[in-house]
Design an enzyme around this catalytic site. Sequence first.
Site, PDB file in Angstrom:
ATOM      1  CG  ASP A  58      -3.632   5.413  -0.467  1.00  0.00           C
ATOM      2  OD1 ASP A  58      -3.307   6.460  -1.061  1.00  0.00           O
ATOM      3  OD2 ASP A  58      -4.071   5.387   0.694  1.00  0.00           O
TER       4      ASP A  58
ATOM      5  NE  ARG B 261       5.106   3.036  -1.374  1.00  0.00           N
ATOM      6  CZ  ARG B 261       4.919   2.376  -0.233  1.00  0.00           C
ATOM      7  NH1 ARG B 261       5.303   1.113  -0.111  1.00  0.00           N
ATOM      8  NH2 ARG B 261       4.347   2.973   0.797  1.00  0.00           N
TER       9      ARG B 261
ATOM     10  CE  LYS C 222      -4.493   8.883   0.778  1.00  0.00           C
ATOM     11  NZ  LYS C 222      -3.733   8.065   1.717  1.00  0.00           N
TER      12      LYS C 222
HETATM   13  N1  BES Z   1       0.145  10.490   0.654  1.00  0.00           N
HETATM   14  C1  BES Z   1       0.016   9.315   1.433  1.00  0.00           C
HETATM   15  C2  BES Z   1       0.778   9.399   2.750  1.00  0.00           C
HETATM   16  C3  BES Z   1       0.295  10.386   3.766  1.00  0.00           C
HETATM   17  C4  BES Z   1      -0.480   9.981   4.830  1.00  0.00           C
HETATM   18  C5  BES Z   1       0.681  11.705   3.704  1.00  0.00           C
HETATM   19  C6  BES Z   1      -0.884  10.891   5.777  1.00  0.00           C
HETATM   20  C7  BES Z   1       0.274  12.634   4.656  1.00  0.00           C
HETATM   21  C8  BES Z   1      -0.516  12.218   5.697  1.00  0.00           C
HETATM   22  C9  BES Z   1       0.548   8.126   0.650  1.00  0.00           C
HETATM   23  O1  BES Z   1       0.401   8.172  -0.720  1.00  0.00           O
HETATM   24  C10 BES Z   1      -0.191   6.922   1.120  1.00  0.00           C
HETATM   25  O2  BES Z   1      -1.361   6.864   0.878  1.00  0.00           O
HETATM   26  N2  BES Z   1       0.504   5.997   1.765  1.00  0.00           N
HETATM   27  C11 BES Z   1      -0.115   4.823   2.247  1.00  0.00           C
HETATM   28  C12 BES Z   1       0.813   3.676   1.971  1.00  0.00           C
HETATM   29  C13 BES Z   1       0.197   2.322   2.225  1.00  0.00           C
HETATM   30  C14 BES Z   1      -0.890   2.066   1.213  1.00  0.00           C
HETATM   31  C15 BES Z   1       1.270   1.288   2.140  1.00  0.00           C
HETATM   32  C16 BES Z   1      -0.333   4.977   3.744  1.00  0.00           C
HETATM   33  O3  BES Z   1       0.518   5.564   4.421  1.00  0.00           O
HETATM   34  O4  BES Z   1      -1.380   4.566   4.213  1.00  0.00           O
HETATM   35 ZN    ZN Z   2       0.244  10.061  -1.571  1.00  0.00          ZN
HETATM   36 MN    MN Z   3      -1.490   7.389  -1.346  1.00  0.00          MN
END
Ligand code: BES
Ligand code: ZN
Ligand code: MN
Length: 469
Positions: free
Chosen positions: A319, A323, A249
């Site tokens: 990331d 899931r 990230k």
């Molecule tokens: N923990 C994040 C989701 C998240 C984003 C929580 C913003 C709180 C605020 C999750 O693990 C994640 O990184 N999701 C990715 C998924 C993507 C790689 C398909 C996302 O939302 O970018």
């Molecule tokens: Zn996460």
């Molecule tokens: Mn993530």
Amino acid sequence: MITLRATRATLAEGQAPLKVLWVREGRLLPQGEALDARLGGLLRRTLEEARFHGEAGESLFLAAAEGHLLLFGAGEDPRQAGGRLAQALGRLAFPEALVEPLEAEGKAYPLAEGLYMGAYRFERHKSQAREKALTLGLSGAQEEELERARKVAEGVYFARDLVNEPPNVLNPEALAETALSLEALGVEVEVLDEEAIRALGMGAFLAVAQGSENPPRFISLRYAPEGAKARLDLVGKGLTFDSGGYSLKPTESMAAMKGDMAGAAAVLGAFRSTALLGLPVELRGYIAACENLISGRAYRVGDVLKTLSGKTVEVMNTDAEGRLTLADALAYAERQGAERLLELSTLTGAAVVALGEEVAALFATEAAWGERVRQAAERAGEKVWPLPLEGAYREKLKSPVADLKNVGDRQGGAITAALFLAEFVGVPLVHLDIAGPAFAKKAHPLGPEGGTGFGVRTILETAQSLAAP
Ligand code: BES
Ligand code: ZN
Ligand code: MN
């Protein structure tokens, strides 16, 4: 620290260094009117001269001969009025105040809940605490209502503290320790270490965890009071930190990722309140706690993982780790005999894009179960909105080498994440994507910036609805 006391004293008769009077649309409420009559109409004249209409949270402070008075705009929602008042009183120096009733006798609960929510502070890591003790007498309130609000608030505070705690302090082991602290309330807690998790076959959870030196923990909780009338099984996402892994990230998105265990925090907070309240419901809870880091041992893009369910997953983005951990936690929950599941996770940024930062996305594999949770959230005053588990998008998760891959494409990201989870359970599942409302970027009516404890009150309302059909 705020203390609420029920009192029979009215504003006109009671003694207090500060009295709080509500104003709605430029008018006083009955107790304020009575006090004003004694003051010869001073308050009414002041409201008119100041053109004080009393928008929600607006206030007017008066030093009258009678004593100090705070005229406070009530707005429409009594819970939010309480939250705003607690924050305003926190900025004043009075240690004590008498508060006019906002509603009829016996309806002080939402005001009390709001007062507790608004009074929350997280100052554990400040060298100098600024928080003062505040005692409020709630005129016309009943002791039982205040007691119930306090027990609910304890669960919300518990969840907020966990979310606010920095990730170097709250690692997976510390999260497990916190869960174990609930044993004092009669909750049974079992914590599995890495070896036990491996022996069970949670290959997806372990893959996410393997990049960190801090070992994972799998936490199971059970609260089974005698005479329980229903059973509710909960699962919470427990990433104590999410760097994104090799699908790293950017810094700005990483800043909030100490809160990636907000689902777990909501589950633990709900256990705390349920036990304190003694609700006649058997609660079970499951948390796969780990952190998603980078190292020479971390999982890669392209890895194929074997989940507890037996299904294999190709990792196309490290990331999309939540899931993976949840796939194993959900399958485990079902193995333990769950009849229905309520799962909460800060799962996707896409849910925040769809519904903004205040509204959680609700997905249900069975309509009746989804509707029950939706109504519970509405009663709790927590905002959720249904999104479809659109089967047509299931093909986005097809992998050329494994049973599934862990991401779809950019479109409908909250939905494909929910579809992924649904692959791992047979019993009715409600998935709440709380990525938006779990963490507040600025102060709001019910509390300061930071963890909100979102989900605790929805779980409690759901549990209560199952116990009293
Ligand atoms: N923990 C994040 C989701 C998240 C984003 C929580 C913003 C709180 C605020 C999750 O693990 C994640 O990184 N999701 C990715 C998924 C993507 C790689 C398909 C996302 O939302 O970018
Ligand atoms: Zn996460
Ligand atoms: Mn993530």
